[in-house]
Design an enzyme around this catalytic site. Structure first.
Site, PDB file in Angstrom:
ATOM      1  N   ASP A  30       3.448   4.124  -5.935  1.00 45.64           N
ATOM      2  CA  ASP A  30       3.115   3.874  -7.350  1.00 45.64           C
ATOM      3  C   ASP A  30       2.609   5.128  -8.040  1.00 45.64           C
ATOM      4  O   ASP A  30       2.926   5.395  -9.197  1.00 45.64           O
ATOM      5  CB  ASP A  30       2.048   2.789  -7.450  1.00 45.64           C
ATOM      6  CG  ASP A  30       2.539   1.481  -6.890  1.00 45.64           C
ATOM      7  OD1 ASP A  30       2.989   0.644  -7.668  1.00 45.64           O
ATOM      8  OD2 ASP A  30       2.504   1.322  -5.654  1.00 45.64           O
ATOM      9  N   TYR A  63      -2.402  -4.182   7.242  1.00 50.36           N
ATOM     10  CA  TYR A  63      -1.496  -3.094   7.651  1.00 50.36           C
ATOM     11  C   TYR A  63      -2.207  -1.743   7.574  1.00 50.36           C
ATOM     12  O   TYR A  63      -1.724  -0.758   8.138  1.00 50.36           O
ATOM     13  CB  TYR A  63      -0.231  -3.103   6.786  1.00 50.36           C
ATOM     14  CG  TYR A  63      -0.203  -2.176   5.580  1.00 50.36           C
ATOM     15  CD1 TYR A  63      -0.841  -2.514   4.391  1.00 50.36           C
ATOM     16  CD2 TYR A  63       0.474  -0.960   5.635  1.00 50.36           C
ATOM     17  CE1 TYR A  63      -0.802  -1.669   3.299  1.00 50.36           C
ATOM     18  CE2 TYR A  63       0.510  -0.105   4.538  1.00 50.36           C
ATOM     19  CZ  TYR A  63      -0.122  -0.458   3.375  1.00 50.36           C
ATOM     20  OH  TYR A  63      -0.095   0.386   2.297  1.00 50.36           O
ATOM     21  N   ARG A  64      -3.370  -1.718   6.913  1.00 46.60           N
ATOM     22  CA  ARG A  64      -4.057  -0.465   6.620  1.00 46.60           C
ATOM     23  C   ARG A  64      -5.400  -0.860   6.019  1.00 46.60           C
ATOM     24  O   ARG A  64      -5.507  -1.923   5.398  1.00 46.60           O
ATOM     25  CB  ARG A  64      -3.210   0.267   5.585  1.00 46.60           C
ATOM     26  CG  ARG A  64      -3.625   1.635   5.154  1.00 46.60           C
ATOM     27  CD  ARG A  64      -2.527   2.135   4.222  1.00 46.60           C
ATOM     28  NE  ARG A  64      -2.795   3.421   3.644  1.00 46.60           N
ATOM     29  CZ  ARG A  64      -2.046   3.970   2.678  1.00 46.60           C
ATOM     30  NH1 ARG A  64      -1.013   3.302   2.186  1.00 46.60           N
ATOM     31  NH2 ARG A  64      -2.317   5.154   2.204  1.00 46.60           N
ATOM     32  N   TYR A 117      -8.672   3.544   0.249  1.00 46.56           N
ATOM     33  CA  TYR A 117      -8.860   3.508   1.701  1.00 46.56           C
ATOM     34  C   TYR A 117      -9.850   4.573   2.188  1.00 46.56           C
ATOM     35  O   TYR A 117      -9.954   4.813   3.385  1.00 46.56           O
ATOM     36  CB  TYR A 117      -7.509   3.691   2.402  1.00 46.56           C
ATOM     37  CG  TYR A 117      -6.517   2.582   2.113  1.00 46.56           C
ATOM     38  CD1 TYR A 117      -6.813   1.264   2.436  1.00 46.56           C
ATOM     39  CD2 TYR A 117      -5.290   2.849   1.496  1.00 46.56           C
ATOM     40  CE1 TYR A 117      -5.917   0.237   2.166  1.00 46.56           C
ATOM     41  CE2 TYR A 117      -4.381   1.829   1.233  1.00 46.56           C
ATOM     42  CZ  TYR A 117      -4.699   0.523   1.573  1.00 46.56           C
ATOM     43  OH  TYR A 117      -3.810  -0.486   1.311  1.00 46.56           O
ATOM     44  N   HIS A 129     -11.474   1.553  -6.867  1.00 42.09           N
ATOM     45  CA  HIS A 129     -10.806   0.414  -6.246  1.00 42.09           C
ATOM     46  C   HIS A 129     -10.819   0.530  -4.737  1.00 42.09           C
ATOM     47  O   HIS A 129     -10.920   1.612  -4.174  1.00 42.09           O
ATOM     48  CB  HIS A 129      -9.376   0.255  -6.773  1.00 42.09           C
ATOM     49  CG  HIS A 129      -8.470   1.425  -6.520  1.00 42.09           C
ATOM     50  ND1 HIS A 129      -7.561   1.464  -5.479  1.00 42.09           N
ATOM     51  CD2 HIS A 129      -8.333   2.605  -7.159  1.00 42.09           C
ATOM     52  CE1 HIS A 129      -6.909   2.614  -5.503  1.00 42.09           C
ATOM     53  NE2 HIS A 129      -7.353   3.331  -6.508  1.00 42.09           N
TER      54      HIS A 129
HETATM   55  C1  EUG Z   1      -0.473  -0.327  -3.430  1.00 39.78           C
HETATM   56  C2  EUG Z   1      -1.764   0.015  -3.140  1.00 39.78           C
HETATM   57  C3  EUG Z   1      -2.128   0.173  -1.826  1.00 39.78           C
HETATM   58  C4  EUG Z   1      -1.195   0.002  -0.821  1.00 39.78           C
HETATM   59  C5  EUG Z   1       0.097  -0.326  -1.121  1.00 39.78           C
HETATM   60  C6  EUG Z   1       0.452  -0.477  -2.434  1.00 39.78           C
HETATM   61  C7  EUG Z   1      -0.044  -0.558  -4.790  1.00 39.78           C
HETATM   62  C8  EUG Z   1      -0.854  -0.922  -5.767  1.00 39.78           C
HETATM   63  C9  EUG Z   1      -4.350   0.939  -2.292  1.00 39.78           C
HETATM   64  O1  EUG Z   1      -3.394   0.484  -1.427  1.00 39.78           O
HETATM   65  O2  EUG Z   1      -1.580   0.140   0.471  1.00 39.78           O
HETATM   66  C10 EUG Z   1      -0.357  -1.282  -7.076  1.00 39.78           C
END
Ligand code: EUG
Length: 601
Positions: A208, A528-529, A147, A447
């Protein structure tokens, strides 16, 4: 230092640095680091666009203002960003720019970084910014990866790295199951301290990857995977420095001598906390967070589903079970592609062609993996003592196995380093670093996420999946979708993994993201973001009532931040001084992030 030299330094640990790795993950982090640097070809380049000065101020005035700031903060706590940009990696990330940049690496960069140590110092910086009309951009720890990382939206902003010196856990209340944290406390760090103190009756919910700031992640409305996975819903109370320098405490924090700041989030009167989430209306310097009671037992489970179309019926099964709390945690429904990539091997080990990796290739690889061939995997957890779990798990089993070809995976058949066990730890509040592995998919792996929200329904899941798949194929991008199941909604997270030294692939990723956002919005879905570079576009999709919400946000912005110094452009909210000068990033503006000047300067 070349990146080869960087690669040889050891991974920083907690508590040696606030942003370090806990010792229990050190070996894993060392391996992760080796993997990252193995796949790196991008050199550390000399800077082409120096000096970096925010628009609207003359260079000499800016340098004089920085001297003024140094005098206030101490010389060692203000750093000019004029050295070569080092991307580092997850555990040793920069605070000057986005280490996973989708633009030219010198586009979204800070002019300088300042390290305040107290709320009062943050206040002083804000007053300084107003005096000199200099844009400032607060980060907690700078790990908002996918982000924008640590990068400011406006080139040349002065970044406030809050976490480096404000990283105290100010309170842990073992009776109320709450804590109060500063911006520099990571999920790793809080988990370690709970262990050290022997507070094993309390769990911290973790995303994560556990290196992020609890405060920063929560303000950005990030997710974790226990029943407390909606972080924003679990916070209670903020301390905020307003853009004009006043300090407020929200909720019960406004009542002197209270003992409920972290227990009752609302206080009295309008609930103001929302104004400081994903916004540029204030700088949050303290946040209360609730902790989950140890449920007295837990058990992960993983089910696989064979066909792409199984996603639809699966959603119809998940929804009532999730809303009814038989499925208790924020679970992931992952596509096999990301499962393959999570093995940490480069794409070239599976496929050398261009275009999206063919489904057959993925299924061949999956067939050789421990969980066997599948298209979707559901990772969930059941909590409580065994007889309580058995009741819930029997329902889940009966329901999931209604889908032809569905299988429950026996964890004893999986190797100890399988991704399953990472999900298992995370859903039990034990932070990990495993998720990083799929950035090795491409050289110089980076990413960026597309993250729309929908109900937990067959039709919605299939529409979003279909839209994403079609556009990924059109742009020749590998498709990594994962549904993160909240309570009544889910976040589809599509991670585009790209080589951040490949201009053509970055452009394809941007085009694909812009198409996904527009086409999803046309179907009624919003994110959402989002990443800094997509905020204007995403904000423009929330347009009901002739853009009434943005007009409201702009009124608030102008009232709270009349000089427009705080994080201009964050969430698409531009202060008056910047409006009408082409600062918005759109498809047409391409990869340029700057507009022309700022009013009154
Ligand atoms: C993940 C990644 C996100 C998010 C919510 C969950 C999980 C990735 C990069 O953004 O907003 C496996």
């Amino acid at each position: 230092m070349s990146f080869a030299e960087e690669a040889t330094t050891d991974v920083p640990t907690l508590p040696e640095t606030h942003s370090g790795i806990p010792v229990y993950l050190l070996d894993k982090a060392r391996n992760a680091k080796a993997g990252v640097f193995d796949g790196r070809t991008k050199p550390i380049r000399d800077r082409q666009r120096l000096p970096v000065v925010p628009q609207g101020i003359e260079r000499d005035d800016f340098l004089a203002a920085l001297e003024d700031l140094k005098a206030k903060m101490g010389h060692e706590f203000v750093e000019i960003n004029d050295k070569a940009l080092k991307d580092g990696w997850y555990m040793e990330h920069p605070n000057t720019h986005d280490m996973m940049t989708i633009l030219d690496e010198e586009e979204l960069v800070a002019s300088a970084v300042v390290y305040p140590s107290t709320t009062e110092e943050v206040q002083q910086i804000v007053l300084w910014a107003n005096k000199h009309r200099i844009p400032i951009f607060p980060i907690s720890m700078g790990r908002n990866l996918g982000y924008g990382g640590a990068a400011p939206r406006v080139r040349g902003s002065v970044t406030l790295d809050l976490g480096k010196r404000m990283n105290k856990i100010l309170d842990i209340n073992p009776e109320d199951y709450t804590c109060l944290v500063e911006p520099g406390v990571s999920f790793y760090a809080l988990h370690e301290v709970l262990k050290e103190k022997g507070y094993d009756h309390m769990w911290v919910d973790t995303p994560d990857l556990g290196g992020g700031s609890i405060l920063g992640n929560t303000l950005d409305r990030g997710v974790g995977y226990t029943p407390y996975g909606d972080h924003w819903a679990c916070h209670s109370g903020l301390e905020v420095v307003l853009p004009t320098g006043e300090i407020i405490r929200t909720g019960m924090g406004a009542l002197p001598g209270n003992n409920t700041w972290q227990a009752f989030p609302y206080g009295f009167g309008p609930y103001s906390d929302g104004l400081f989430s994903q916004s540029n209306f204030g700088i949050v310097t303290k946040m209360g967070m609730t902790l989950m009671p140890n449920p007295g037992g837990y058990e992960s489970f993983m089910y696989t589903f064979q066909k792409e179309e199984d996603l639809g019926p699966l959603m119809e099964i998940i929804r009532p079970l999730r809303i009814g709390m038989i499925l208790e945690n924020v679970a992931q429904v992952r596509h096999v592609a990301q499962g393959i990539a999570a093995q940490g091997l480069p794409r070239s080990k599976f496929y050398q062609g261009s275009g999206s990796i063919p489904d057959e290739v993925l299924h061949t690889a999956a067939a050789e993996s421990p969980a066997g061939d599948h298209t979707w995997a559901y990772y969930g957890m059941s909590y409580g003592p065994s007889h309580i779990r058995a009741y819930k798990l029997a329902i889940v089993d009966a329901e999931f196995l209604k889908i032809p070809g569905a299988k429950k995976v026996d964890p004893s058949t999986l190797p100890a380093d399988d991704y399953y066990f990472s999900r298992d730890r995370i859903a039990a509040g034990i932070p990990d670093i495993h998720e990083l592995r799929w950035v090795n998919w491409t050289p110089n792996g980076a990413h960026i996420a597309f993250s729309p929200v929908s109900p937990i329904r067959s039709a919605d899941a299939m529409k979003l999946f279909g839209l994403g798949k079609k556009l990924h194929q059109q742009y020749g991008i590998d498709f990594f979708p994962a549904f993160i199941v909240g309570l009544r909604e889910m976040h589809l997270i599509v991670e585009i993994v790209f080589d951040r030294d490949d201009t053509e692939r970055k452009q394809a990723a941007m085009d694909c993201l812009r198409d996904m956002i527009d086409q999803a919005a046309a179907l009624g879905y919003g994110e959402y973001r989002t990443h800094l570079v997509l905020m204007d576009q995403v904000a423009s999709t929330y347009s009901w009532g002739d853009g009434a919400l943005m007009k409201f946000n702009e009124r608030l912005k102008d009232a709270l931040d009349p000089n427009g110094i705080l994080a201009p452009g964050k969430s698409g909210i531009w202060p008056k001084r910047y409006r009408g000068r082409g600062w918005e990033m759109t498809r047409e503006s391409g990869l340029v992030s700057e507009g022309k000047g700022a009013d009154g300067l």
